[in-house]
Write a protein that holds these residues in place. Structure first.
Motif, mmCIF file in Angstrom:
data_model
loop_
_atom_site.group_PDB
_atom_site.id
_atom_site.type_symbol
_atom_site.label_atom_id
_atom_site.label_comp_id
_atom_site.label_asym_id
_atom_site.label_seq_id
_atom_site.Cartn_x
_atom_site.Cartn_y
_atom_site.Cartn_z
ATOM 1 N N LEU A 33 53.194 7.289 95.887
ATOM 2 C CA LEU A 33 52.787 6.037 94.759
ATOM 3 C C LEU A 33 52.941 6.744 93.073
ATOM 4 C CD1 LEU A 33 51.771 3.830 95.365
ATOM 5 C CD2 LEU A 33 49.871 4.263 94.951
ATOM 6 N N LEU A 34 52.243 7.607 92.920
ATOM 7 C CA LEU A 34 52.327 7.808 91.186
ATOM 8 C C LEU A 34 52.508 8.159 90.539
ATOM 9 C CD1 LEU A 34 48.308 9.749 91.909
ATOM 10 C CD2 LEU A 34 49.015 7.619 90.616
ATOM 11 N N THR A 35 54.190 8.893 91.018
ATOM 12 C CA THR A 35 55.254 9.108 90.073
ATOM 13 C C THR A 35 56.537 8.335 91.255
ATOM 14 O OG1 THR A 35 56.206 10.519 92.096
ATOM 15 C CG2 THR A 35 54.679 11.464 90.083
ATOM 16 N N ASP A 36 56.056 6.904 91.194
ATOM 17 C CA ASP A 36 57.234 6.424 91.648
ATOM 18 C C ASP A 36 57.641 5.988 90.324
ATOM 19 O OD1 ASP A 36 59.143 3.931 91.737
ATOM 20 O OD2 ASP A 36 57.706 3.343 92.780
ATOM 21 N N PRO A 37 59.276 6.636 90.444
ATOM 22 C CA PRO A 37 59.782 6.639 88.928
ATOM 23 C C PRO A 37 60.120 4.848 88.476
ATOM 24 C CG PRO A 37 61.554 7.153 90.985
ATOM 25 C CD PRO A 37 60.444 6.799 91.653
ATOM 26 N N TYR A 40 56.553 5.851 86.221
ATOM 27 C CA TYR A 40 56.144 7.455 85.782
ATOM 28 C C TYR A 40 57.448 7.712 85.405
ATOM 29 C CZ TYR A 40 54.533 12.225 85.164
ATOM 30 O OH TYR A 40 53.495 13.036 84.690
ATOM 31 N N ASP A 41 57.253 8.130 84.287
ATOM 32 C CA ASP A 41 59.100 8.792 83.921
ATOM 33 C C ASP A 41 58.443 10.829 83.755
ATOM 34 O OD1 ASP A 41 61.039 10.297 82.960
ATOM 35 O OD2 ASP A 41 60.944 8.800 81.215
ATOM 36 N N PRO A 42 58.763 11.790 84.273
ATOM 37 C CA PRO A 42 58.640 13.025 83.536
ATOM 38 C C PRO A 42 58.526 13.760 82.470
ATOM 39 C CG PRO A 42 60.155 13.291 86.105
ATOM 40 C CD PRO A 42 59.083 11.503 85.724
ATOM 41 N N THR A 43 59.323 12.855 82.300
ATOM 42 C CA THR A 43 60.068 13.637 80.736
ATOM 43 C C THR A 43 59.335 12.939 79.955
ATOM 44 O OG1 THR A 43 61.561 11.397 80.609
ATOM 45 C CG2 THR A 43 62.708 13.813 82.273
ATOM 46 N N ILE A 44 58.195 12.183 80.067
ATOM 47 C CA ILE A 44 57.526 12.127 78.913
ATOM 48 C C ILE A 44 56.428 12.528 79.351
ATOM 49 C CG2 ILE A 44 56.239 9.650 77.806
ATOM 50 C CD1 ILE A 44 58.782 7.810 78.745
ATOM 51 N N ARG A 45 55.111 12.881 77.943
ATOM 52 C CA ARG A 45 54.369 13.886 77.969
ATOM 53 C C ARG A 45 53.134 12.882 78.010
ATOM 54 N NH1 ARG A 45 51.950 13.119 73.033
ATOM 55 N NH2 ARG A 45 53.770 12.949 71.250
#
Length: 119
Positions: A33-37, A40-45
């Motif tokens: 849920l939290l990392t739904d693209p 949430y973008d994991p490439t952004i700090r």
């Protein structure tokens, strides 16, 4: 407002899960849920303390030396064993803990789950 922030290396607290919790019931459901693209973008700090991306993201580092395996003076090489930890806050991964009606307070991320977040 959420009272817990997901951090790599945190473990689920032992004990029975809340019987009347709301929201995702497993850490995997919560992380999905939290990392739904879409949100949430994991490439952004993570944002720094002022809730913007201006300034540095504070990352704490710890190392615990367990054993000196070898020392090679000729090559100026040292082989060690130990534990290495990094800690930071990512407000985008905040969730409600048990005291706020959630189903858990903390959980452990394995390598596969860590690939979904900024590291």
């Amino acid at each position: 407002s959420p009272d817990h922030v997901l951090s790599p290396g945190l473990r689920i607290c032992p004990g029975a899960e809340a019987l009347s919790c709301t929201g995702p019931e497993t850490p995997l459901e919560m992380l999905n849920l939290l990392t739904d693209p879409a949100v949430y973008d994991p490439t952004i700090r993570p944002a720094c303390g002022n809730e913007t991306h201006a300034g540095a993201t504070v990352v704490e580092v710890q190392f615990q030396l367990v054993h000196v395996i070898s020392i090679d003076f000729k090559r100026s090489a040292l082989e060690l064993s130990g534990y290495f930890w990094t800690h930071w806050r990512d407000p985008r991964l905040a969730f409600n803990g048990k005291s706020a009606g959630g189903c858990f307070d903390t959980f452990l991320l394995d390598h596969e789950l860590m690939s979904k977040i900024w590291v």
